[in-house]
Scaffold this active site. Structure first.
Site, PDB file in Angstrom:
ATOM      1  N   GLU A  31      36.718   6.426 -14.772  1.00 11.33           N
ATOM      2  CA  GLU A  31      35.885   5.093 -15.395  1.00 11.33           C
ATOM      3  C   GLU A  31      35.334   4.785 -13.942  1.00 11.33           C
ATOM      4  OE1 GLU A  31      37.742   1.550 -16.946  1.00 11.33           O
ATOM      5  OE2 GLU A  31      35.955   0.832 -17.652  1.00 11.33           O
ATOM      6  N   ARG A 255      51.739  10.681 -13.656  1.00 18.06           N
ATOM      7  CA  ARG A 255      50.803   9.978 -12.781  1.00 18.06           C
ATOM      8  C   ARG A 255      51.696   9.986 -11.306  1.00 18.06           C
ATOM      9  NH1 ARG A 255      48.462   5.083 -14.924  1.00 18.06           N
ATOM     10  NH2 ARG A 255      47.154   5.421 -13.107  1.00 18.06           N
ATOM     11  N   LYS A 265      43.840  -0.100  -9.129  1.00 20.95           N
ATOM     12  CA  LYS A 265      42.477  -0.943  -8.672  1.00 20.95           C
ATOM     13  C   LYS A 265      42.586  -2.412  -8.760  1.00 20.95           C
ATOM     14  CE  LYS A 265      40.511   2.624 -11.954  1.00 20.95           C
ATOM     15  NZ  LYS A 265      40.011   2.722 -13.085  1.00 20.95           N
TER      16      LYS A 265
END
Length: 559
Positions: A31, A255, A265
Site C-alpha cells: 500500500e 512475516r 509504519k
RNA sequence: UGGGAUGUCGCCAAGUGGUAAGGCACCGGAUUUUGGUUCCGGCAUUCGCAGGUUCAAGUCCUGCCAUCCCAGCCA
C-alpha cells in the site's frame, strides 16, 4: 537453487496437477502509504524469487484503494527501493486501474442476490456483527430486493449520499465462526479525490473485496501474503468463486521480526514527528532507505532474507544474523583504509623531521584484483588512543613502554617514552622505528604480535564519524506497552569529531558502480564505514555501517 | 466446544515412518602485516507434554498444554 520451502512445495504440487497451464505469476502489493522496510524485503524476496524460480514473473502493484492515506511520494519511493534491491517487476500495476471491473463485478453479485446496500451506521454494523464467541445478527436491510440494491449502489457511486451513510456488503453468513464472513463490507462511501482517479469515484473498495480481483485481473497464480490473512482466505476464495474469473491461490507465510528493531509504519511516523529520528532514511532505522544510507548492500539484505528461510512459524530473527550477512559481503568487497577515531600523537624520534615516505597498501586482501593505494608516513603520526597503555596487561598486543608493534604497511616501532598533561592523560608517545622493517616485515624471525593502524599527522584529513547502536534497548520492542521513548537506546547515535583519516579517504564518494560498492570502506581494525549523504570533500562524514568482530573486547569483558 | 494457525538446540530452520541437516550465536584450538578473514573441533540420546499404534515415530492416532492472529466503513 535455493532449498525448498512449504510454498514451493505447494507450487510443485500445483504444477504437477497441471494447474494454471504451468505458469507461475506473483505480485508484490504494497500500500503506497509509507516507505519499505526490511520486513518488506522478505516479502519482496518471496514474491520475486518464487516467480523467478519457476520461470514466471512478478508484478509490482500499488494497492491504492484508500485515497485518504496514500501519496505519490511513496509510489516513487517504493519503485526506487525495489529496484535498488535488484528486483525487476514485469508490470507496474495499480489496484485503482481495475476499479471499473470491480464495480461491474459488484453489480453482478447484487444481481445474484449475494450483496446488498446496508444503511446501518458504522457503530450499528459493529454491534450487529456480534463478538468472537457470539454470532452476529442480520441487518434489517439484508433482504432488500436486487433492483433496489442496484439503484442504491449506483447512487452511492454517483455521490448522492454522504460519507458513512451506506455501504455495500456481501451476503454470506452472520453466524460464521470466521468474523470475516459475517457480511463483510465491500464498498464504503468516501468523497475523496484519488491521486490517479481524480474525482471519478465516491466509493472505494475494501481490501477483501479488492485484493482477489486485483490478483485475478493480473493473472496471478499464487498470491503470497502474511499469516494474518489466513482467516481472510475463505473470503478471498468465496468472492472469486461467485464470479466468472481466474482464481489465484493465496498462501500465507510468517512475516519477519528482527530483534531490537520495530518494523511498523506507525512507529517510524511517531519517531519522526517527535524528532527522534531524522527521517525515513535515518541510518538507525531499518527502512530500505535507512539501511542503504547506513551502508548496507542489496546483496547483504538479500542474503539475509534467503538465510532465514520461509515458514509459518512465528519467529524472531537475531539482529546478529543481519550483521553477519552484512560483514560477509563487506569483507569480500569493501576497500580497506586507515582511520583513527580517537587520535593519540606518536613521535618517531629517530625519523628525520623533513623526510616522508609513501607506502603501498592493499585495497582488499580478500580480492587480489583490487590493487593498492599510497599511504604517506612521516615523523609524526596518530594512533588510536586505546592502542597505548602505560601499564598494559600481559595479553595486550599493542603499544606500551618498551613494547614493539608493527604499524600496518609501514615499520616496526618501539615505545621509548611518553608524555602526560597535568591530569595524567597521555599526550604523546615517543617511539623509535627500525629502518630494516620497511613495509612492516623483517626476515630475522622477530615476533611482533601486535599490528596497529595509524595515519600521518602531516597528511591526514579531519573527518566526522557517526557510530550507531541499536535504536532500542530491549530485544522485543514490539512487546513494550508504553511510549517508545521509554525503550529507546540513548546511545543509538554518537558523533565523533576530530577523527583523522588517511588522505585516500578524502575523495570518498558514495555510489554503486558496475556491481562494486563505492563509498563503503573497512576502517582497519575498527569496522565498516560508509560515506554519509551529509559528507563533502571539505568535511567528510562517515557512518559506522557495522563494527568488525571484536574478540579483544570480549576477552576484556571476561576479565 | 467461537474461528484460524504454530510449537525440532539461545535464535532461525531442514526433516514427508527407518533411528535429529545446515546457518547465526556461543566455546575451544590453528593460521594471520586487521585481536578482522580463513581453517579445524565442540555444541539436541532428543523433537511442547502424556498416552497409544508399529519391529521402528519428530514424522501416524488420541488427549492435554502453551503461544499467536481475528470483532476497521485500514491493508
Amino acid at each position: 537453487m535455493e532449498k525448498s520451502n512449504f510454498i514451493w512445495d505447494f507450487i510443485d504440487e500445483d504444477l504437477k496437477a497441471g494447474k494454471n497451464g504451468g505458469k507461475v505469476v506473483t505480485r508484490f502489493p504494497p500500500e503506497p502509504n509509507a516507505y519499505l522496510h526490511i520486513g518488506h524485503a522478505k516479502a519482496i524476496y518471496v514474491d520475486f524469487v518464487t516467480a523467478e524460480r519457476y520461470g514466471g514473473y512478478c508484478n509490482l502493484r500499488m494497492d491504492d484503494t484508500n485515497p485518504l492515506k496514500e501519496e505519490q511520494e511513496f509510489i516513487d519511493a517504493i519503485q526506487e527501493d525495489v529496484a535498488w534491491m535488484g528486483y525487476r517487476w514485469k508490470h507496474l500495476t495499480y489496484a485503482s486501474d481495475v476499479f471499473d471491473d470491480m464495480y461491474r463485478h459488484a453489480v453482478e453479485l447484487i444481481q445474484k442476490g449475494l450483496a446488498y446496500v446496508d444503511d446501518l451506521s458504522a457503530e450499528e454494523i459493529r454491534e450487529y456483527r456480534g463478538t468472537l464467541t457470539q454470532a452476529g445478527k442480520n441487518s434489517p436491510y439484508r433482504d432488500r430486493p436486487a433492483a433496489e440494491n442496484l439503484d442504491l449502489f449506483e447512487r452511492m457511486k454517483n455521490g448522492e449520499f454522504p460519507d458513512g451513510t451506506k455501504v455495500l456488503r456481501a451476503k454470506i453468513d452472520m453466524a460464521s465462526g470466521n468474523i470475516n464472513m459475517r457480511d463483510p463490507v465491500m464498498y464504503r462511501i468516501q468523497h475523496a479525490s484519488h491521486y490517479r482517479q481524480g474525482d471519478k469515484w465516491c466509493i472505494y473498495p475494501m481490501y477483501d473485496w479488492a485484493h482477489g480481483l486485483e490478483d485475478s485481473a493480473e493473472g496471478v497464480t499464487h498470491s503470497l501474503c502474511s499469516l494474518e490473512f489466513e482467516d481472510h482466505r475463505p473470503l478471498y476464495d468465496w468472492f472469486l468463486a461467485q464470479l466468472p474469473v481466474h482464481r489465484p491461490r493465496q498462501i500465507e507465510f510468517a512475516r519477519l521480526y528482527v530483534s531490537y528493531t520495530l518494523l511498523s509504519k506507525r512507529f517510524y511516523r511517531v519517531l519522526m514527528e517527535k524528532g527522534l529520528i531524522s527521517g525515513w532514511d535515518d541510518p538507525r532505522v531499518p527502512t530500505i532507505r535507512g539501511l542503504r544510507r547506513r551502508g548496507f548492500t542489496p546483496e547483504a539484505i538479500r542474503r539475509f532474507v534467503e538465510t532465514i528461510g520461509i515458514s509459518k512459524t512465528h519467529s524472531v530473527v537475531d539482529y546478529a544474523l543481519l550483521e553477519f550477512c552484512l560483514r560477509e559481503d563487506l569483507n569480500a568487497r569493501a576497500t580497506r583504509r586507515m582511520a583513527v577515531l580517537d587520535p593519540l600523537k606518536v613521535i618517531i624520534e629517530n625519523y628525520p623531521e623533513d623526510k616522508e615516505e609513501w607506502f603501498e597498501g592493499e585495497n582488499n586482501p580478500e580480492n587480489p584484483d583490487s590493487g593498492n593505494r599510497k599511504i604517506p608516513f612521516c615523523r609524526e603520526l596518530y594512533i588510536e588512543r586505546e592502542d597505548f597503555m602505560i601499564d598494559p596487561p600481559k595479553k595486550f598486543f599493542r603499544l606500551g613502554p618498551g613494547k614493539e608493534i608493527r604499524l600496518k604497511h609501514a615499520y616496526y616501532v618501539t615505545c621509548t617514552d611518553y608524555r602526560t598533561n597535568d591530569q595524567g592523560e597521555v599526550t604523546e608517545v615517543i617511539c623509535t622505528y627500525d629502518p630494516a622493517s620497511r613495509g612492516g616485515w623483517t626476515d630475522d624471525g622477530r615476533k611482533v604480535k601486535g599490528t596497529s593502524h595509524w595515519v600521518s599527522a602531516r597528511h591526514c584529513v579531519d573527518a566526522e564519524v557517526r557510530n550507531y547502536g541499536q535504536l532500542f534497548s530491549v530485544e522485543k520492542p514490539w512487546e513494550h506497552e508504553g511510549e517508545f521513548e521509554e525503550i529507546l537506546n540513548p546511545d543509538s547515535l554518537s558523533v565523533v569529531t576530530g577523527c583523522k583519516v588517511e588522505p585516500a579517504l578524502s575523495e570518498g564518494a558514495r555510489g554503486e558502480v558496475n556491481g562494486t560498492i563505492e563509498g563503503v570502506f573497512q576502517f582497519l581494525r575498527l569496522g565498516y564505514y560508509s560515506v554519509d549523504l551529509d559528507s563533502s570533500p571539505e568535511k567528510p562524514v562517515f557512518n559506522r555501517t557495522v563494527g568488525l568482530k571484536d574478540t579483544w573486547a570480549k576477552v576484556q569483558k571476561q576479565d
